[in-house]
Design a protein around this motif. Structure first.
Motif, PDB file in Angstrom:
ATOM      1  N   SER A   1      -3.796   1.835  11.332  1.00 29.59           N
ATOM      2  CA  SER A   1      -3.513   0.691  10.467  1.00 29.59           C
ATOM      3  C   SER A   1      -2.757   1.112   9.207  1.00 29.59           C
ATOM      4  O   SER A   1      -2.027   0.312   8.621  1.00 29.59           O
TER       5      SER A   1
ATOM      6  N   THR B   1      -6.889   8.289  10.366  1.00 29.86           N
ATOM      7  CA  THR B   1      -6.616   6.858  10.432  1.00 29.86           C
ATOM      8  C   THR B   1      -6.706   6.342  11.858  1.00 29.86           C
ATOM      9  O   THR B   1      -6.565   7.106  12.819  1.00 29.86           O
ATOM     10  N   ASP B   2      -6.916   5.038  11.955  1.00 27.74           N
ATOM     11  CA  ASP B   2      -6.898   4.376  13.264  1.00 27.74           C
ATOM     12  C   ASP B   2      -5.514   3.818  13.569  1.00 27.74           C
ATOM     13  O   ASP B   2      -5.325   3.138  14.565  1.00 27.74           O
TER      14      ASP B   2
ATOM     15  N   VAL C   1      -5.288   8.903   2.530  1.00 29.29           N
ATOM     16  CA  VAL C   1      -5.751   8.756   3.910  1.00 29.29           C
ATOM     17  C   VAL C   1      -5.657  10.099   4.631  1.00 29.29           C
ATOM     18  O   VAL C   1      -4.597  10.718   4.669  1.00 29.29           O
TER      19      VAL C   1
ATOM     20  N   TYR D   1     -13.844   0.811   6.270  1.00 29.62           N
ATOM     21  CA  TYR D   1     -13.315  -0.080   7.307  1.00 29.62           C
ATOM     22  C   TYR D   1     -11.848  -0.330   7.006  1.00 29.62           C
ATOM     23  O   TYR D   1     -11.469  -0.577   5.860  1.00 29.62           O
ATOM     24  N   SER D   2     -11.027  -0.298   8.022  1.00 25.77           N
ATOM     25  CA  SER D   2      -9.578  -0.461   7.846  1.00 25.77           C
ATOM     26  C   SER D   2      -9.220  -1.774   7.157  1.00 25.77           C
ATOM     27  O   SER D   2      -8.313  -1.825   6.332  1.00 25.77           O
ATOM     28  N   HIS D   3      -9.949  -2.839   7.463  1.00 25.04           N
ATOM     29  CA  HIS D   3      -9.618  -4.130   6.855  1.00 25.04           C
ATOM     30  C   HIS D   3     -10.093  -4.225   5.397  1.00 25.04           C
ATOM     31  O   HIS D   3      -9.811  -5.206   4.730  1.00 25.04           O
TER      32      HIS D   3
ATOM     33  N   LYS E   1     -10.947   2.963  16.174  1.00 22.70           N
ATOM     34  CA  LYS E   1     -10.405   1.671  15.754  1.00 22.70           C
ATOM     35  C   LYS E   1     -11.350   0.983  14.779  1.00 22.70           C
ATOM     36  O   LYS E   1     -12.538   0.883  15.021  1.00 22.70           O
TER      37      LYS E   1
ATOM     38  N   CYS F   1     -11.054   4.231   8.730  1.00 21.50           N
ATOM     39  CA  CYS F   1     -10.183   5.252   8.147  1.00 21.50           C
ATOM     40  C   CYS F   1     -11.051   6.171   7.297  1.00 21.50           C
ATOM     41  O   CYS F   1     -12.094   5.747   6.777  1.00 21.50           O
TER      42      CYS F   1
END
Length: 198
Positions: free
Chosen positions: A145, A142-143, A139, A173-175, A113, A116
């Motif tokens: 997202s 992935t987590d 990608v 980082y995913s964000h 979590k 990616c």
């Protein structure tokens, strides 16, 4: 033996991945201990933290931060272990130093979590000297997202290079993934030859 908050891991192989087999000989690529590119980042979980729950299990293979197994020289020139070192072939890692995992019975990597892993794509700019399209990729892990196979863009300086199973990937980082692109039909994954030999 269990740590309260940390995983206890051991490296898969040696601390450094600085040699390759060429025929029947072993070729050493690097002898510097401070070069992060040759530090092993694959480990096996020996023990789980006693506090909290985790999707990881004992025996899982994990991708960890490059400073976990790294050695360094102090101000007096003495070689030292990282702060993660516990005892011979055993290291403590916190949850934020583990980025991906693969379970014993499975051959697929999964991102934890918040992370990616993105495969760079070849540059299509005829006037650029760069091999890769900057800040874009496909990608791979992935987590949840974004979806595997999505063509995405990410913030500058948010990517960190890893080589996983002979593929050059960026951990992001995913964000920090800012946009999902539509495929134009000319996207091609980029994997340098040096990554394939790792």
């Amino acid at each position: 033996m269990r740590s309260v908050y940390n995983y206890i891991i051991k490296p898969k192989g040696q601390r450094y991945n600085n040699s390759v087999s060429v025929g029947e000989k072993n070729l050493i690529l690097n002898t510097e201990i401070y070069n992060h590119q040759y530090v092993n980042r694959e480990a096996e979980i020996i023990s789980l933290p006693s506090v909290g729950s985790s999707e990881l299990n004992i025996g899982d293979t994990v991708i960890v931060h490059h400073n976990v197994f790294r050695r360094w020289h102090d101000i007096k020139g003495r070689e030292r272990n990282s702060k993660a070192f516990y005892k011979e072939n055993m290291y403590f890692v916190s949850e934020d130093q583990v980025f991906a995992y693969k379970q014993q019975q499975d051959y697929n990597w999964r991102a934890l979590k918040g992370f990616c892993f993105i495969k760079p794509i070849k540059s299509v700019d005829k006037f650029s000297t760069e091999e890769e399209q900057p800040l874009m990729g496909i990608v791979k892990y992935t987590d949840g997202s974004v979806n595997v196979g999505d063509l995405v863009g990410f913030r500058p300086n948010s990517e960190y290079e890893f080589v996983i199973d002979g593929q050059k990937l960026y951990r992001v980082y995913s964000h920090f993934i800012t946009i999902k692109y539509e495929y134009q039909g000319n996207e091609e994954e980029y994997n340098p030859s040096w990554a394939q030999s790792s």
